[in-house]
Design an enzyme around this catalytic site. Structure first.
Site, PDB file in Angstrom:
ATOM      1  N   ASP A   1     -81.655  -2.470 -16.009  1.00 51.49           N
ATOM      2  CA  ASP A   1     -81.555  -4.000 -16.097  1.00 51.49           C
ATOM      3  C   ASP A   1     -80.302  -4.400 -17.003  1.00 51.49           C
ATOM      4  O   ASP A   1     -79.963  -3.781 -18.129  1.00 51.49           O
ATOM      5  CB  ASP A   1     -82.765  -4.245 -17.068  1.00 51.49           C
ATOM      6  CG  ASP A   1     -82.954  -5.860 -17.249  1.00 51.49           C
ATOM      7  OD1 ASP A   1     -82.011  -6.567 -16.631  1.00 51.49           O
ATOM      8  OD2 ASP A   1     -83.833  -6.308 -18.091  1.00 51.49           O
TER       9      ASP A   1
ATOM     10  N   LYS B   1     -81.982  -0.420 -20.104  1.00 49.30           N
ATOM     11  CA  LYS B   1     -81.242  -1.221 -20.280  1.00 49.30           C
ATOM     12  C   LYS B   1     -80.087  -0.676 -19.827  1.00 49.30           C
ATOM     13  O   LYS B   1     -79.484   0.520 -19.972  1.00 49.30           O
ATOM     14  CB  LYS B   1     -80.999  -1.847 -21.328  1.00 49.30           C
ATOM     15  CG  LYS B   1     -82.411  -2.866 -21.808  1.00 49.30           C
ATOM     16  CD  LYS B   1     -82.547  -3.806 -20.987  1.00 49.30           C
ATOM     17  CE  LYS B   1     -83.855  -4.485 -21.369  1.00 49.30           C
ATOM     18  NZ  LYS B   1     -84.051  -6.177 -20.577  1.00 49.30           N
TER      19      LYS B   1
ATOM     20  N   HIS C   1     -91.757 -10.408 -15.266  1.00 47.89           N
ATOM     21  CA  HIS C   1     -91.296 -10.195 -16.588  1.00 47.89           C
ATOM     22  C   HIS C   1     -91.930 -10.244 -17.724  1.00 47.89           C
ATOM     23  O   HIS C   1     -92.886 -11.407 -17.920  1.00 47.89           O
ATOM     24  CB  HIS C   1     -89.968 -11.135 -16.564  1.00 47.89           C
ATOM     25  CG  HIS C   1     -89.266 -11.384 -17.841  1.00 47.89           C
ATOM     26  ND1 HIS C   1     -89.501 -12.525 -18.657  1.00 47.89           N
ATOM     27  CD2 HIS C   1     -88.670 -10.340 -18.737  1.00 47.89           C
ATOM     28  CE1 HIS C   1     -88.870 -12.433 -19.719  1.00 47.89           C
ATOM     29  NE2 HIS C   1     -88.193 -11.126 -19.827  1.00 47.89           N
TER      30      HIS C   1
ATOM     31  N   ASP D   1     -91.716 -15.163 -14.210  1.00 51.38           N
ATOM     32  CA  ASP D   1     -92.616 -15.138 -15.343  1.00 51.38           C
ATOM     33  C   ASP D   1     -93.378 -16.277 -15.560  1.00 51.38           C
ATOM     34  O   ASP D   1     -92.964 -17.537 -15.304  1.00 51.38           O
ATOM     35  CB  ASP D   1     -91.298 -15.057 -16.551  1.00 51.38           C
ATOM     36  CG  ASP D   1     -91.970 -15.238 -18.112  1.00 51.38           C
ATOM     37  OD1 ASP D   1     -92.894 -15.971 -18.268  1.00 51.38           O
ATOM     38  OD2 ASP D   1     -91.096 -14.532 -18.603  1.00 51.38           O
TER      39      ASP D   1
ATOM     40  N   GLU E   1     -86.835 -13.449 -13.880  1.00 55.62           N
ATOM     41  CA  GLU E   1     -87.071 -13.779 -15.369  1.00 55.62           C
ATOM     42  C   GLU E   1     -86.409 -15.168 -15.571  1.00 55.62           C
ATOM     43  O   GLU E   1     -86.717 -15.668 -16.641  1.00 55.62           O
ATOM     44  CB  GLU E   1     -87.019 -12.616 -16.258  1.00 55.62           C
ATOM     45  CG  GLU E   1     -85.555 -12.211 -16.530  1.00 55.62           C
ATOM     46  CD  GLU E   1     -85.389 -11.124 -17.376  1.00 55.62           C
ATOM     47  OE1 GLU E   1     -85.695 -10.214 -17.162  1.00 55.62           O
ATOM     48  OE2 GLU E   1     -85.139 -11.363 -18.660  1.00 55.62           O
TER      49      GLU E   1
ATOM     50  N   GLU F   1     -81.949  -4.719 -11.953  1.00 52.26           N
ATOM     51  CA  GLU F   1     -82.526  -5.953 -12.483  1.00 52.26           C
ATOM     52  C   GLU F   1     -81.497  -6.842 -13.106  1.00 52.26           C
ATOM     53  O   GLU F   1     -80.630  -6.343 -13.833  1.00 52.26           O
ATOM     54  CB  GLU F   1     -83.721  -5.716 -13.345  1.00 52.26           C
ATOM     55  CG  GLU F   1     -84.118  -7.076 -13.885  1.00 52.26           C
ATOM     56  CD  GLU F   1     -85.566  -6.763 -14.800  1.00 52.26           C
ATOM     57  OE1 GLU F   1     -86.013  -5.681 -14.570  1.00 52.26           O
ATOM     58  OE2 GLU F   1     -85.510  -7.265 -16.021  1.00 52.26           O
TER      59      GLU F   1
END
Ligand code: MG
Length: 362
Positions: A197, A168, A299, A272, A249, A223
């Site tokens: 992400d 992250k 995702h 997703d 996602e 992401e």
């Protein structure tokens, strides 16, 4: 005709298996919405959908009050027809997250039934490309973890033979992000995929600035740098950086993906199956991405997505975040850094119905 004679839904609260934080939120609990469809030949299909903590009872209400009554008497084999009719009956609340999540619970139940009746596993019936797909880990990359913990997690993934890890980003200062990513890159060397992400946390200017700072690190994708509805922003960013831009996602319809792909705003598609409305639209997104020469790396929901990634030629990665272990028998099989799609008829999830009943909240 395989007539649907009963359709029921219920809600299960599932505790998170570990603390999971990103730049904008924390995963509170998995509200898991189940749908069970019974047909006149005595077969049953079990489907599910989820939230990460908000809206589960709304999805349940959409199912019980609006969608499930429409299923009775329908032909369960006409999966496209059922999806279309349910979607059409909810025009005033589509495109929307609650409706898509509710549609997904029904659609996965119908796919489960279809696979069970055919005696085939999902990965074969949904396309059948190859049973083993590369796996990357997200569990070692949460935003609250220290740099040392990130390094330890990445080293453990590497030692296990996994080809990638995701970290992250979106720390308050750019130099914090760079310091954390550099430490992991130095630890694992050039031969491992590192994804980042931002969970839609950045402005266009900040995403441009961070992408430029991240570029020397050889990242595999960046992401959700921006809010998901900022297609123009993603398009501009994708043109301006060498890092592939990953989105999906937070999208709830096939058409949203089509627009991203047509504009060159998505280099990786992370559709997703729950959020897009089920397996039926998931496959449409994956095939559309293939037509644009874009990989699909869905995702979350690894327990379901392993079979879908295995079904399509442009399936590139499954995301490792185990979250169903408390309510299933066994675990997803992992071999040599690859996730193995289940070979049992159905969608491939061996539910523990006693454990599910213990956690039922509505
Ligand atoms: Mg993400």
């Amino acid at each position: 005709m395989i007539e649907i004679v009963d359709a029921v839904a219920w809600l299960v609260d599932l505790e998170v298996e570990t603390v999971r934080t990103d730049a904008v939120q924390s995963f509170v609990k998995q509200e898991t919405v189940f749908v069970e469809v019974t047909t006149n030949d005595g077969n049953k299909g079990i489907g599910y959908s989820y939230t990460i903590g908000t809206g589960g009872t709304s999805v349940l209400a959409m199912l019980r009050e609006h969608l499930l009554p429409r299923l009775i008497g329908a032909d369960a084999a006409l999966v496209e027809r059922v999806w279309f009719d349910l979607f059409a009956s909810t025009r005033a609340t589509t495109v929307g997250a609650i409706t898509s999540l509710a549609l997904a619970a029904v659609d996965t139940a119908l796919w489960d039934l279809r696979c069970t009746r055919a005696g085939e596993p999902l990965w074969r019936l949904a396309g059948g490309f190859r049973p083993k797909v590369p796996l990357y880990d997200t569990e070692g990359g949460w935003l609250h973890l220290s740099t040392d913990e990130l390094v330890a997690g990445a080293r453990a993934s590497q030692a296990a033979g996994w080809p990638g890890v995701k970290l992250k980003v979106g720390k308050p200062r750019l130099d914090e992000d760079v310091e954390r990513l550099t430490a992991v890159r130095d630890a694992v060397g050039a031969g491992m995929d590192i994804m980042v992400d931002a969970n839609q946390s950045m402005t266009q200017a900040e995403a441009r600035r961070r992408a430029a700072a991240f570029e020397p690190l050889g990242l595999s994708w960046f992401e959700e740098p921006l809010p998901a509805d900022d297609v123009a922003g993603h398009e501009a960013l994708a043109r301006g950086t060498a890092i592939p831009i990953a989105v999906g996602e937070s999208m709830y319809s096939v058409a949203q993906f089509r627009e991203y792909l047509a504009r060159g705003a998505a280099s990786i598609v992370q559709v997703d199956a729950a959020r897009v409305g089920g397996i039926t639209p998931w496959l449409k997104v994956a095939h559309t991405a293939e037509a644009f020469n874009v990989h699909v790396c869905p995702h979350f929901l690894m327990e379901l997505h392993v079979s879908l990634v295995a079904a399509v030629p442009n399936g590139r990665y499954v995301e490792h975040i185990p979250q169903l272990r408390a309510i299933t028998h066994g675990q997803m099989r992992i071999e040599d850094g690859h996730a193995v799609a289940p070979d049992t008829p159905g969608i491939g999830i061996d539910w523990d119905f006693d454990a599910i009943d213990d956690r039922r909240v509505a």
